[in-house]
Design a protein around this motif. Structure first.
Motif, PDB file in Angstrom:
ATOM      1  N   ASN A  58       0.839  -1.193   0.000  1.00 39.25           N
ATOM      2  CA  ASN A  58       0.000   0.000   0.000  1.00 39.25           C
ATOM      3  C   ASN A  58       0.877   1.248   0.000  1.00 39.25           C
ATOM      4  O   ASN A  58       1.598   1.514   0.953  1.00 39.25           O
ATOM      5  CB  ASN A  58      -0.898  -0.004   1.248  1.00 39.25           C
ATOM      6  CG  ASN A  58      -1.831   1.180   1.284  1.00 39.25           C
ATOM      7  OD1 ASN A  58      -2.112   1.789   0.248  1.00 39.25           O
ATOM      8  ND2 ASN A  58      -2.307   1.519   2.469  1.00 39.25           N
ATOM      9  N   ASN A  59       0.808   2.000  -1.087  1.00 35.56           N
ATOM     10  CA  ASN A  59       1.564   3.245  -1.198  1.00 35.56           C
ATOM     11  C   ASN A  59       3.063   3.039  -0.971  1.00 35.56           C
ATOM     12  O   ASN A  59       3.712   3.769  -0.215  1.00 35.56           O
ATOM     13  CB  ASN A  59       1.030   4.287  -0.198  1.00 35.56           C
ATOM     14  CG  ASN A  59      -0.400   4.678  -0.498  1.00 35.56           C
ATOM     15  OD1 ASN A  59      -0.794   4.764  -1.666  1.00 35.56           O
ATOM     16  ND2 ASN A  59      -1.190   4.912   0.539  1.00 35.56           N
ATOM     17  N   ASN A  60       3.609   2.021  -1.614  1.00 38.46           N
ATOM     18  CA  ASN A  60       5.047   1.755  -1.515  1.00 38.46           C
ATOM     19  C   ASN A  60       5.508   1.608  -0.064  1.00 38.46           C
ATOM     20  O   ASN A  60       6.457   2.249   0.379  1.00 38.46           O
ATOM     21  CB  ASN A  60       5.864   2.861  -2.199  1.00 38.46           C
ATOM     22  CG  ASN A  60       5.601   2.913  -3.687  1.00 38.46           C
ATOM     23  OD1 ASN A  60       5.165   1.942  -4.272  1.00 38.46           O
ATOM     24  ND2 ASN A  60       5.862   4.050  -4.290  1.00 38.46           N
ATOM     25  N   ASP A  61       4.802   0.809   0.704  1.00 33.10           N
ATOM     26  CA  ASP A  61       5.128   0.587   2.117  1.00 33.10           C
ATOM     27  C   ASP A  61       6.619   0.283   2.265  1.00 33.10           C
ATOM     28  O   ASP A  61       7.098  -0.758   1.814  1.00 33.10           O
ATOM     29  CB  ASP A  61       4.297  -0.585   2.646  1.00 33.10           C
ATOM     30  CG  ASP A  61       4.588  -0.913   4.105  1.00 33.10           C
ATOM     31  OD1 ASP A  61       5.403  -0.180   4.719  1.00 33.10           O
ATOM     32  OD2 ASP A  61       4.009  -1.865   4.617  1.00 33.10           O
ATOM     33  N   PRO A  62       7.403   1.188   2.869  1.00 30.77           N
ATOM     34  CA  PRO A  62       8.851   0.985   2.937  1.00 30.77           C
ATOM     35  C   PRO A  62       9.263  -0.193   3.810  1.00 30.77           C
ATOM     36  O   PRO A  62      10.393  -0.655   3.737  1.00 30.77           O
ATOM     37  CB  PRO A  62       9.353   2.307   3.539  1.00 30.77           C
ATOM     38  CG  PRO A  62       8.203   2.821   4.315  1.00 30.77           C
ATOM     39  CD  PRO A  62       6.980   2.410   3.541  1.00 30.77           C
ATOM     40  N   LEU A  63       8.346  -0.675   4.651  1.00 30.82           N
ATOM     41  CA  LEU A  63       8.686  -1.780   5.545  1.00 30.82           C
ATOM     42  C   LEU A  63       8.390  -3.141   4.925  1.00 30.82           C
ATOM     43  O   LEU A  63       8.742  -4.168   5.499  1.00 30.82           O
ATOM     44  CB  LEU A  63       7.926  -1.636   6.860  1.00 30.82           C
ATOM     45  CG  LEU A  63       8.142  -0.319   7.608  1.00 30.82           C
ATOM     46  CD1 LEU A  63       7.420  -0.351   8.941  1.00 30.82           C
ATOM     47  CD2 LEU A  63       9.620  -0.032   7.804  1.00 30.82           C
ATOM     48  N   LYS A  64       7.751  -3.159   3.797  1.00 33.89           N
ATOM     49  CA  LYS A  64       7.398  -4.421   3.133  1.00 33.89           C
ATOM     50  C   LYS A  64       8.481  -4.786   2.138  1.00 33.89           C
ATOM     51  O   LYS A  64       8.765  -4.049   1.195  1.00 33.89           O
ATOM     52  CB  LYS A  64       6.051  -4.270   2.414  1.00 33.89           C
ATOM     53  CG  LYS A  64       5.588  -5.523   1.686  1.00 33.89           C
ATOM     54  CD  LYS A  64       5.215  -6.639   2.647  1.00 33.89           C
ATOM     55  CE  LYS A  64       4.609  -7.831   1.905  1.00 33.89           C
ATOM     56  NZ  LYS A  64       4.245  -8.918   2.835  1.00 33.89           N
ATOM     57  N   THR A  65       9.122  -5.912   2.374  1.00 27.39           N
ATOM     58  CA  THR A  65      10.164  -6.397   1.471  1.00 27.39           C
ATOM     59  C   THR A  65       9.639  -7.567   0.660  1.00 27.39           C
ATOM     60  O   THR A  65       9.066  -8.510   1.216  1.00 27.39           O
ATOM     61  CB  THR A  65      11.405  -6.842   2.266  1.00 27.39           C
ATOM     62  OG1 THR A  65      11.918  -5.723   2.987  1.00 27.39           O
ATOM     63  CG2 THR A  65      12.484  -7.366   1.330  1.00 27.39           C
ATOM     64  N   ILE A  66       9.826  -7.505  -0.646  1.00 31.03           N
ATOM     65  CA  ILE A  66       9.373  -8.577  -1.529  1.00 31.03           C
ATOM     66  C   ILE A  66      10.482  -9.626  -1.672  1.00 31.03           C
ATOM     67  O   ILE A  66      11.602  -9.301  -2.083  1.00 31.03           O
ATOM     68  CB  ILE A  66       8.997  -8.022  -2.918  1.00 31.03           C
ATOM     69  CG1 ILE A  66       7.810  -7.066  -2.800  1.00 31.03           C
ATOM     70  CG2 ILE A  66       8.693  -9.155  -3.886  1.00 31.03           C
ATOM     71  CD1 ILE A  66       6.548  -7.693  -2.239  1.00 31.03           C
ATOM     72  N   PRO A  67      10.216 -10.874  -1.324  1.00 30.40           N
ATOM     73  CA  PRO A  67      11.216 -11.930  -1.504  1.00 30.40           C
ATOM     74  C   PRO A  67      11.184 -12.483  -2.927  1.00 30.40           C
ATOM     75  O   PRO A  67      10.149 -12.474  -3.584  1.00 30.40           O
ATOM     76  CB  PRO A  67      10.771 -12.994  -0.503  1.00 30.40           C
ATOM     77  CG  PRO A  67       9.276 -12.844  -0.440  1.00 30.40           C
ATOM     78  CD  PRO A  67       8.987 -11.380  -0.655  1.00 30.40           C
ATOM     79  N   PHE A  68      12.328 -12.924  -3.411  1.00 32.19           N
ATOM     80  CA  PHE A  68      12.351 -13.613  -4.702  1.00 32.19           C
ATOM     81  C   PHE A  68      13.237 -14.848  -4.595  1.00 32.19           C
ATOM     82  O   PHE A  68      14.189 -14.894  -3.814  1.00 32.19           O
ATOM     83  CB  PHE A  68      12.834 -12.694  -5.833  1.00 32.19           C
ATOM     84  CG  PHE A  68      14.258 -12.210  -5.694  1.00 32.19           C
ATOM     85  CD1 PHE A  68      15.331 -12.978  -6.141  1.00 32.19           C
ATOM     86  CD2 PHE A  68      14.533 -10.974  -5.127  1.00 32.19           C
ATOM     87  CE1 PHE A  68      16.639 -12.525  -6.015  1.00 32.19           C
ATOM     88  CE2 PHE A  68      15.834 -10.516  -4.989  1.00 32.19           C
ATOM     89  CZ  PHE A  68      16.890 -11.288  -5.440  1.00 32.19           C
ATOM     90  N   SER A  69      12.895 -15.845  -5.386  1.00 30.28           N
ATOM     91  CA  SER A  69      13.630 -17.111  -5.408  1.00 30.28           C
ATOM     92  C   SER A  69      14.310 -17.280  -6.760  1.00 30.28           C
ATOM     93  O   SER A  69      14.095 -16.498  -7.696  1.00 30.28           O
ATOM     94  CB  SER A  69      12.670 -18.277  -5.170  1.00 30.28           C
ATOM     95  OG  SER A  69      11.754 -18.389  -6.254  1.00 30.28           O
ATOM     96  N   GLU A  70      15.112 -18.317  -6.857  1.00 35.88           N
ATOM     97  CA  GLU A  70      15.751 -18.640  -8.131  1.00 35.88           C
ATOM     98  C   GLU A  70      14.706 -18.902  -9.199  1.00 35.88           C
ATOM     99  O   GLU A  70      14.836 -18.444 -10.343  1.00 35.88           O
ATOM    100  CB  GLU A  70      16.651 -19.867  -7.938  1.00 35.88           C
ATOM    101  CG  GLU A  70      17.387 -20.325  -9.183  1.00 35.88           C
ATOM    102  CD  GLU A  70      18.304 -21.496  -8.911  1.00 35.88           C
ATOM    103  OE1 GLU A  70      18.106 -22.565  -9.542  1.00 35.88           O
ATOM    104  OE2 GLU A  70      19.210 -21.352  -8.068  1.00 35.88           O
ATOM    105  N   GLU A  71      13.662 -19.624  -8.840  1.00 35.89           N
ATOM    106  CA  GLU A  71      12.611 -19.917  -9.811  1.00 35.89           C
ATOM    107  C   GLU A  71      11.870 -18.652 -10.244  1.00 35.89           C
ATOM    108  O   GLU A  71      11.450 -18.533 -11.391  1.00 35.89           O
ATOM    109  CB  GLU A  71      11.625 -20.942  -9.240  1.00 35.89           C
ATOM    110  CG  GLU A  71      12.189 -22.353  -9.172  1.00 35.89           C
ATOM    111  CD  GLU A  71      12.765 -22.827 -10.507  1.00 35.89           C
ATOM    112  OE1 GLU A  71      12.048 -22.691 -11.530  1.00 35.89           O
ATOM    113  OE2 GLU A  71      13.905 -23.299 -10.533  1.00 35.89           O
TER     114      GLU A  71
END
Length: 594
Positions: free
Chosen positions: A413-426
């Motif tokens: 929501n509105n570029n929440d600075p505390l929210k980190t998006i995880p990513f995997s190899e897949e």
């Protein structure tokens, strides 16, 4: 927004600079009521450094009591944990003395001019209360000024929405100089502690030119305010990224000379800015959320660090903070280092990523390991060129980073600075297929799961580049070892795998005393070697474990200087277009690079 929360629904910290000359402070923490047993911890590492640290080693005089000053029993569970018994479930007040004299680690440092405080090395936290609002108040000497990426509610007070934000928002307080500017709707603070041998105004001007270039890679910002903390000092050197701030430590004298300023400051500043997206807005799945008490192993740290190193120079080019010639000089050094490093043939960047937490340095690292920075850069370069080729220059590796960040914008929501998006190899492989309509499984196996093998001539040719021609006079004899002088003896510090010294049976800590029966020292060794030619065999006398040893070494040859990458004189339109799509700037005319 924080003031609307109930008064009890937060953790309050007070840090008093009780004896700054001797690096001491008093910490008081108030925890809300409701817990019959409260566990307190000091993190075992800090964000931005993939190594376990002994951060609880500076704590003394720990005590716990109720708000009415009734002493509470407590026990030390392990090096990083304290448990407080609180049978009445009252609010708890914890106090301890903190010793802070670790400037170079960028953890905690207090003296009579300033304090730099990384919360992971300063403030205990309770796992039971990590999601509560955390407030920090500082009591500092008169004339000190305090700054942080957190919301500032008073001159020396800050609010974090939870412990994770506090842990990733260091505080700089002291006798400092503040510069402020706004760019593209974002507010920036540049805080100087110490005096650099370059105008602070000029440094700020360059940072202002840099920050907006982030939008040539990403579309949108994960922050509204960003703080550069610059330590222009002596001894300490390094930098660390944080949620919406960075601390950069450089010797004060390196800001003057152009090459030093570019290599050691501007590239670092660009690197840390890139991290605000790549590592803070999104990062490898194994690091979301952070586990502050143990290693956070990941196969993808080469993306976290190597890709950041790769993208940093693109920003400097589009910001016109470096010329193409300066970029090619940097690239030449990286290629030379890669070619010289035997470890690139031994370990993949995937393996190197996982082992970062336990990696050795020095001789072993050079001969047997792949680094997440240097080899991660090379893997990113290869991937970029593959994407550019597969999409006919419509997309590159920067588009993968755009796509990951867009996912954050879509899910928060509105570029929440505390929210980190995880990513995997897949996730990365799926994005590659989405972007190129091609399967990258084989490419990944060849370049990420396996040690890198790079045809640099073919790679450079795509962008209208080539290596400068070398003549016989450009080479010198090569021993295959590095050394320094210790107690009047030449001590071997590195022996390159499969090089002349390696084949001769030399090893680190050997102490060289003579060549062909004549005494040598570190100063005259280079002069001695000039009288020989490649393929000559020399006799070495050395000490090993205090015993004399004789070794025969057949000399090799090596270029005297880094093999320079240069522009082709008559590149094709296709090569020029590739260059522009790759770096975001036009292929320069020869006269502009003279």
């Amino acid at each position: 927004m924080c003031s609307a929360l109930p008064a009890w629904a937060k953790v309050d910290y007070l840090i008093e600079m009780s004896d700054p000359e001797h690096h001491l402070a008093e910490i008081t923490i108030k925890f809300p009521k409701g817990h019959s047993e409260l566990e307190l911890k000091m993190p075992a590492w800090r964000t931005g450094k993939y190594k376990l640290l002994n951060q609880a080693n500076g704590i003394r005089h720990f005590q716990a009591q109720t708000k009415k000053r009734k002493a509470l029993k407590w026990t030390r569970r392990d090096k990083s944990s304290w448990v407080v018994d609180n049978p009445e479930q009252s609010a708890i007040v914890v106090k301890y003395t903190l010793y802070a004299n670790e400037l170079g680690l960028r953890t905690r440092h207090i003296d009579n001019t300033h304090a730099f405080l990384d919360a992971t090395a300063t403030f205990m936290y309770s796992p039971q209360l990590m999601d509560q609002v955390h407030k920090v108040e500082l009591k500092v000497p008169d004339g000190w000024k305090s700054y942080s990426g957190m919301v500032q509610v008073d001159k020396h007070q800050f609010i974090a929405q939870n412990y994770d934000q506090l842990a990733d928002s260091p505080i700089e307080t002291g006798i400092n100089e503040l510069h402020e500017f706004s760019e593209d709707g974002r507010d920036y603070q540049v805080v100087f502690w110490g005096k650099a041998n370059r105008s602070n105004d000029k440094i700020v001007e360059d940072l202002r030119a840099l920050v907006g270039q982030s939008q040539t890679i990403w579309k949108g910002y994960p922050y509204k305010k960003y703080v550069f903390m610059i330590h222009a000092t002596s001894g300490a050197t390094g930098a660390t990224e944080h949620l919406n701030s960075t601390v950069i430590q450089r010797p004060r004298h390196i800001f003057g000379k152009r090459s030093d300023y570019l290599d050691r400051f501007l590239r670092t500043a660009s690197h840390e800015l890139v991290h605000t997206w790549n590592v803070k807005a999104y990062r490898p799945q194994a690091l979301v959320p952070y586990d502050y008490q143990q290693e956070n192993y990941s196969d993808l740290l080469w993306i976290a660090e190597g890709s950041t190193s790769y993208l940093q120079d693109r920003l400097l080019l589009t910001a016109k903070l470096q010329t193409v010639k300066e970029f090619l000089t940097m690239l030449s050094k990286r290629v030379d280092k890669f070619r010289r490093k035997p470890g690139t043939k031994v370990q993949s960047v995937k393996q190197g990523s996982f082992e970062t937490w336990t990696a050795q340095g020095g001789d072993f690292a050079n001969n047997h390991s792949a680094g997440i920075y240097s080899e991660g850069f090379m893997a990113s370069w290869l991937l970029d060129f593959q994407i550019l080729s597969d999409t006919k220059l419509k997309s590159g590796y920067k588009n993968i980073h755009q796509m990951i960040y867009q996912k954050k914008e879509q899910l928060t929501n509105n570029n929440d600075p505390l929210k980190t998006i995880p990513f995997s190899e897949e996730d990365i492989k799926q994005l590659l297929k989405q972007l190129t309509d091609k399967d990258y499984q084989d490419w990944w196996q060849d370049n990420i799961d396996s040690p890198l093998s790079i045809d640099f001539e073919a790679l450079l040719k795509k962008a209208g580049l080539q290596f400068a021609a070398l003549k016989e006079k450009d080479f010198k004899v090569w021993t295959g070892f590095k050394s320094n002088e210790s107690k009047g003896l030449i001590t071997l510090t590195e022996v390159e795998k499969d090089g002349p010294a390696w084949r001769a049976g030399l090893t680190t800590k050997d102490q060289l005393i003579a060549v062909n029966g004549y005494q040598v020292n570190q100063q005259n060794l280079e002069t001695w070697l000039k009288q020989f030619k490649p393929e000559d065999t020399i006799e070495l006398t050395l000490f090993r474990n205090q015993q004399l040893v004789q070794k025969s070494l057949t000399l090799g040859k090596i270029a005297k200087k880094v093999h320079q990458i240069e522009l082709m004189k008559k590149p094709s339109k296709k090569q020029k277009a590739f260059f522009k799509a790759w770096l975001g700037v036009d292929f320069p005319e020869e006269k502009s690079e003279s």
